[in-house]
Motif scaffolding. Structure first.
Motif, PDB file in Angstrom:
ATOM      1  N   CYS A 314      -2.034  -2.698   0.957  1.00 41.88           N
ATOM      2  CA  CYS A 314      -2.107  -1.499   1.802  1.00 41.88           C
ATOM      3  C   CYS A 314      -2.168  -1.831   3.272  1.00 41.88           C
ATOM      4  O   CYS A 314      -1.664  -1.105   4.113  1.00 41.88           O
ATOM      5  CB  CYS A 314      -3.399  -0.739   1.530  1.00 41.88           C
ATOM      6  N   GLY A 372      -8.101   9.959   0.884  1.00 39.76           N
ATOM      7  CA  GLY A 372      -6.667   9.741   1.019  1.00 39.76           C
ATOM      8  C   GLY A 372      -5.883  11.028   0.969  1.00 39.76           C
ATOM      9  O   GLY A 372      -4.661  11.026   0.940  1.00 39.76           O
ATOM     10  N   CYS A 435      -5.988   3.614   0.148  1.00 40.91           N
ATOM     11  CA  CYS A 435      -5.760   2.770  -1.005  1.00 40.91           C
ATOM     12  C   CYS A 435      -7.104   2.193  -1.377  1.00 40.91           C
ATOM     13  O   CYS A 435      -7.710   1.490  -0.594  1.00 40.91           O
ATOM     14  CB  CYS A 435      -4.873   1.605  -0.626  1.00 40.91           C
ATOM     15  N   THR A 608      -1.690   7.192  -9.897  1.00 42.01           N
ATOM     16  CA  THR A 608      -0.928   6.526  -8.853  1.00 42.01           C
ATOM     17  C   THR A 608      -0.471   7.531  -7.805  1.00 42.01           C
ATOM     18  O   THR A 608      -0.666   8.739  -7.949  1.00 42.01           O
ATOM     19  CB  THR A 608       0.291   5.812  -9.494  1.00 42.01           C
ATOM     20  N   CYS A 612       0.481   5.043  -2.137  1.00 40.35           N
ATOM     21  CA  CYS A 612      -0.517   4.011  -2.415  1.00 40.35           C
ATOM     22  C   CYS A 612       0.199   2.688  -2.653  1.00 40.35           C
ATOM     23  O   CYS A 612       0.828   2.498  -3.690  1.00 40.35           O
ATOM     24  CB  CYS A 612      -1.345   4.424  -3.620  1.00 40.35           C
ATOM     25  N   THR A 614      -0.926  -0.365  -3.057  1.00 41.33           N
ATOM     26  CA  THR A 614      -1.492  -1.161  -4.150  1.00 41.33           C
ATOM     27  C   THR A 614      -0.909  -0.697  -5.489  1.00 41.33           C
ATOM     28  O   THR A 614      -0.571  -1.509  -6.349  1.00 41.33           O
ATOM     29  CB  THR A 614      -3.025  -1.021  -4.162  1.00 41.33           C
ATOM     30  N   CYS A 615      -0.798   0.639  -5.634  1.00 40.34           N
ATOM     31  CA  CYS A 615      -0.242   1.183  -6.880  1.00 40.34           C
ATOM     32  C   CYS A 615       1.179   0.676  -7.092  1.00 40.34           C
ATOM     33  O   CYS A 615       1.559   0.276  -8.190  1.00 40.34           O
ATOM     34  CB  CYS A 615      -0.196   2.708  -6.826  1.00 40.34           C
ATOM     35  N   GLY A 662     -10.059   8.343  -5.593  1.00 43.06           N
ATOM     36  CA  GLY A 662      -8.781   7.905  -5.053  1.00 43.06           C
ATOM     37  C   GLY A 662      -8.033   7.052  -6.050  1.00 43.06           C
ATOM     38  O   GLY A 662      -8.540   6.734  -7.124  1.00 43.06           O
ATOM     39  N   GLN A 681      -8.500  -2.704 -10.083  1.00 40.89           N
ATOM     40  CA  GLN A 681      -7.502  -2.083  -9.202  1.00 40.89           C
ATOM     41  C   GLN A 681      -6.305  -2.989  -8.959  1.00 40.89           C
ATOM     42  O   GLN A 681      -5.208  -2.514  -8.718  1.00 40.89           O
ATOM     43  CB  GLN A 681      -8.124  -1.716  -7.848  1.00 40.89           C
TER      44      GLN A 681
END
Lengths: 697, 199
Positions: A314, A372, A435, A608, A612, A614-615, A662, A681
């Motif tokens: 992120c 977020g 994120c 998700t 995001c 990271t997602c 989140g 995560q």
């Protein structure tokens, strides 16, 4: 004056029966049409009423009749220009019939109907009013009844005095209705159904929903009073189970016997966690430990999480930006470096405080939002994209920020450094913090259930963690000395970092395409061209001077931003962020989820969002890998995607049930398991395969 | 205040058991009941066939609306013609309106030219509570796999007026038509209308 007196005398003399229609006897009721006053003036609105006396043991129905029954139906025949409004129902009672509950009226019912008179009604005349009324009347059996009710209404010059026999009845019927909104109400779900949250010390409160099927009439109606509020726990009807409404509207009746009053309430949905959620749904870490971690532990976790956030995908765009600023600052002395880091930290903390404050305010107002939430808004994404593009141009050297036109030879670090450092901090929070990285799931989830002051301190701890590396560099002389010596390579590096900004821009454009469709991307493209023009003109202005360039720059920037502000999620192609998924993805649906779980099918839920990072990294590097896809197929695990790219109250509520606020969140429901397993995560191929194969409990 | 709250909760606890209505899209709960002819049938006997459950009470004006007009009988004939099983359920308790003996139930069907596959006598209300049947009529449509596909009113106009039938859209025939064509049932759940079931 004399004329008025004369008119009054005339009315006293007029037969009183003129404002009271003839009673109509049906099998179990006597019904008549009555008026609140002895007549009505042209253009004015007066109250009429359908007045029913019911046989003992019989009842008629409220506007929402409950489990069975029908409300009163009125079909008016009125002269031109006259108009009757919807009836105002008397206060309902809960009437039990075996296992069913109806909402209705016994003994006597006054249905008030406001009537507006024609502007051109002729004073002195009498107009005939007529209504076909039909209703269902029940004791243990039900009978449909109907009657034609009539009333001759005298038209008067001035507002007429009250009708003497029945006028008081209408006045009383109105008096028991309190103004809407005079009782603050909200509702949350306790895992069983809606729970109304009302002010404390209400006398015998009863809730009657206006709409059928949201609340089960014969279900629970549990009133509890304490902790400065009154709660009424209700059972959900099928319409609620299909989709919990944004607001639960109905009549709140308080008081007993002849002191009952009704207040219309509109209870907005909130995502707050209620303490009585069933164990199957509370599976977050704190619940498994049996208690909520202490505040100290939460703050520590938050701080650690903020620190780790620096190496999360992120934050990549910000890391590059920060690195380029540090590289500039490193050329200057340590004072400048310290100032730079301090301002960055201030930017981070101020924006965390502002964002957290905003979040708490929105939630207090009843909005179902999580951490977020701002990235769910295409306008915000569009403005970010323009900003990131301008930063890229700035890094390339198209223009300088904060430099006076003449350029007085300040050191590079001073030039625009202050403003830049502060706003890098702001940008870091806006783009990166939503994120949720490792360690942060629990603190952020807990923070949102705490009083605002405590919650904000959790977010400030995250901010301190996020800013720590830069603070360290500036505070520890050894570290600062180890930074490379300045030289021409710095300019090269700075210009290279511009491409990191452009990569970020590509990502934002993709997010916008999911949120606002192709037209949104077109709007953004045009905005970028204009913003580019603005940046260039601004730079030319700095290089050669001249007001014209500045005016062009300002105008172009304004033209770039205005269309973005009008972006809306309306054109969004639904769920298109799933397109990048190799796995066969089913959209998140709690009914489907529970039926899959009943059948013993393992389910993997991926919470998700397109914004995001990271997602997206997890999807590309883990979930789309052959080994993982094969493990999904071999174990027969269903893959469900809860896409939070745009606001979705169902998904917000589901996140909150896991104590989260989140994305990302990954849940694995093993066959027959009571509660889901929460995956980390940052996913790993081996970790996910092990979970899917049941090798790891 | 406290007392009223307690009473309300106690009442809701009692009622709670009855209100866990089956959900559309979930398996329809199985039951066994005695028919007017004295046999015992179970829902599971009809696996592989579509099943319609109709809650009825021959004295209820809303039931009369649909029988006096011939609407219910026509629906029963159309459904059973393609193999759908139609079960009319009487949940009236003894002594309450609509409670009839098996013989009288059969006789009523003959008089009214009704054509259900069977009439279920549910005088203890067990099947009614299982399905949270609230009104007469209250209609349920179950598909070949035993999944509940529709629950609610018979049609779109809640009234006891025969004249409303031609103007109303029938939810049951719409659901059956969708199932016949392997399509999704469009309206899956509605507020039933009619007299309360006389448990």
């Amino acid at each position: 004056m004399i004329r008025l007196l004369f008119l009054l005398c005339l009315f006293w003399a007029a037969p009183a029966a003129a404002q009271v229609g003839a009673p109509v006897e049906t099998g179990h009721a006597t019904t008549r049409l009555i008026a609140a006053r002895q007549g009505g003036a042209p253009g004015e609105t007066i109250d009429l009423a359908v007045y029913q006396r019911l046989d003992p043991g019989w009842h008629v129905y409220w506007q929402n009749p409950g489990d069975s029954g029908l409300p009163l139906s009125l079909d008016w025949s009125l002269p031109d220009g006259f108009e009757a409004s919807e009836p105002l129902y008397p206060l309902p009672h809960r009437l039990s019939l075996g296992t069913l509950v109806n909402y209705g009226h016994e003994d006597e019912a006054v249905f008030v109907v406001p009537l507006s008179l024609a502007e051109d009604a002729e004073p002195g005349r009498t107009v005939p009013l007529s209504v076909e009324a039909s209703w269902l009347i029940c004791s243990d059996i039900c009978i449909p009844e109907s009657a034609t009710l009539t009333l001759d209404l005298p038209i008067t010059d001035a507002p007429a005095p009250p009708e003497r026999r029945y006028g008081g009845l209408i006045e009383e019927a109105r008096a028991v209705h309190r103004p809407a909104g005079s009782i603050a109400a909200r509702y949350a779900d306790d895992g069983t159904g809606p729970v109304l949250i009302l002010p404390p010390d209400l006398e015998a409160p009863e809730f009657f929903p206006y709409e059928a099927n949201l609340v089960e009439p014969a279900g629970r109606h549990e009133v509890t009073d304490g902790d400065g509020e009154t709660r009424i726990a209700l059972d959900p009807g099928f319409a609620y189970l299909d989709a919990p409404p944004e607001s639960l509207d109905g009549l709140l009746v308080t008081g007993s016997d002849d002191r009952r009053v009704g207040t219309p309430i509109s209870a907005a949905r909130t995502g707050e966690a209620l303490s009585v959620a069933p164990p199957a749904l509370t599976s977050d870490v704190s619940a498994r430990r049996g208690r909520t971690p202490g505040l100290g532990a939460i703050l520590m976790l938050a701080f650690l999480g903020g620190l780790v956030l620096n190496v999360m995908p992120c934050v990549f765009p910000i890391v590059f930006l920060k690195a380029s600023q540090l590289a500039r600052a490193a050329q200057a002395d340590r004072t400048a470096l310290r100032r730079e880091a301090g301002l960055y930290t201030a930017g981070v903390l101020v924006s965390f405080a502002v964002m957290a404050g905003l979040l708490f305010a929105l939630r207090a107002g009843g909005a179902a939002v999580g951490w977020g939430f701002h990235l769910q808004n295409p306008v915000v994404i569009g403005l970010f994209a323009v900003l990131i593009f301008l930063i890229g141009l700035n890094l390339l050297g198209a223009f300088e920020v904060g430099t006076s036109v003449q350029g007085r030879g300040q050191s590079l670090a001073e030039r625009g450094g202050d403003l830049g450092a502060f706003f890098t901090g702001v940008l870091a929070v806006l783009v990166a913090a939503p994120c949720i990285g490792p360690f942060l799931g629990v603190p952020v989830g807990v923070a949102l259930t705490q009083p605002a002051a405590l919650g904000v301190s959790v977010f400030l701890a995250i901010g301190l963690g996020l800013a720590l590396p830069y603070l360290l560099i500036s505070l520890l002389p050894g570290l600062a000395r180890s930074l490379p010596r300045p030289g021409p390579w710095m300019t090269t590096l700075r210009q290279l970092f511009a491409f990191a900004m452009f990569a970020t821009l590509v990502w934002l454009a993709w997010v916008l395409s999911v949120q606002a469709g192709p037209n949104g991307v077109l709007t953004l493209g045009i905005a970028l061209v204009l913003a580019g023009l603005a940046g260039w003109a601004f730079g030319r202005g700095q290089a050669v001077g001249g007001r014209a360039f500045r005016i062009v720059a300002a105008a172009a920037l304004l033209l770039a931003i205005v269309p973005i502000v009008r972006l809306s999620a309306a054109d969004a192609a639904p769920r298109s962020s799933e397109a990048g998924s190799v796995l066969d993805a089913a959209p998140y649906d709690e009914a489907v989820l529970s039926s899959l779980r009943e059948r013993g099918t393992p389910v993997f839920v991926d919470f998700t969002a397109a914004w995001c990072v990271t997602c997206q990294v997890n999807k590309q590097t883990v979930l789309n890998r052959d080994a993982v896809v094969a493990a999904f197929e071999a174990s027969g695990t269903r893959y469900m995607v809860a896409d939070w790219t745009v606001p979705d109250p169902v998904i917000t509520a589901a996140l909150e049930r896991q104590g989260r606020s989140g994305v990302p969140l990954y849940l694995y429901y093993a066959p027959g398991a009571d509660a889901p397993r929460i995956l980390p995560q940052m996913l790993s191929v081996n970790g996910v395969v092990a979970v899917l194969e049941g090798r790891e409990s | 205040m406290k007392r009223i709250a307690a009473t309300l909760s106690a009442a809701s606890l009692l009622a709670g058991a009855a209100t866990a209505a089956p959900r559309v899209g979930q398996p329809a709960p199985d039951f066994s009941a005695r028919t007017a002819e004295g046999q015992t049938v179970s829902l599971s006997d009809y696996e592989g066939k579509k099943v319609v459950l109709e809650w009825t009470n021959n004295e209820c004006p809303f039931v009369k609306k649909h029988y006096d007009s011939g609407n219910m009988q026509a629906l029963q004939r159309r459904a059973t013609a393609d193999g759908t099983v139609w079960l009319s359920v009487i949940s009236s308790a003894p002594g309450k309106q609509g409670h009839v003996s098996g013989d009288r139930a059969t006789e009523l069907s003959a008089e009214r030219k009704a054509a259900p596959t069977a009439i279920l006598l549910d005088e203890d209300g067990e099947v009614g509570q299982l399905y949270a049947a609230k009104t007469t009529p209250h209609m349920f449509v179950i598909d070949e796999t035993g999944t509940l596909r529709y629950a609610g009113a018979i049609d779109t106009i809640p009234s006891a007026d025969i004249d409303d039938i031609p103007r109303a859209e029938n939810y049951v025939s719409a659901a059956l038509a969708s199932l016949r064509n392997d399509q999704r049932v469009v309206t899956t759940q509605t507020q039933p209308y009619g007299c309360s079931v006389k448990y």
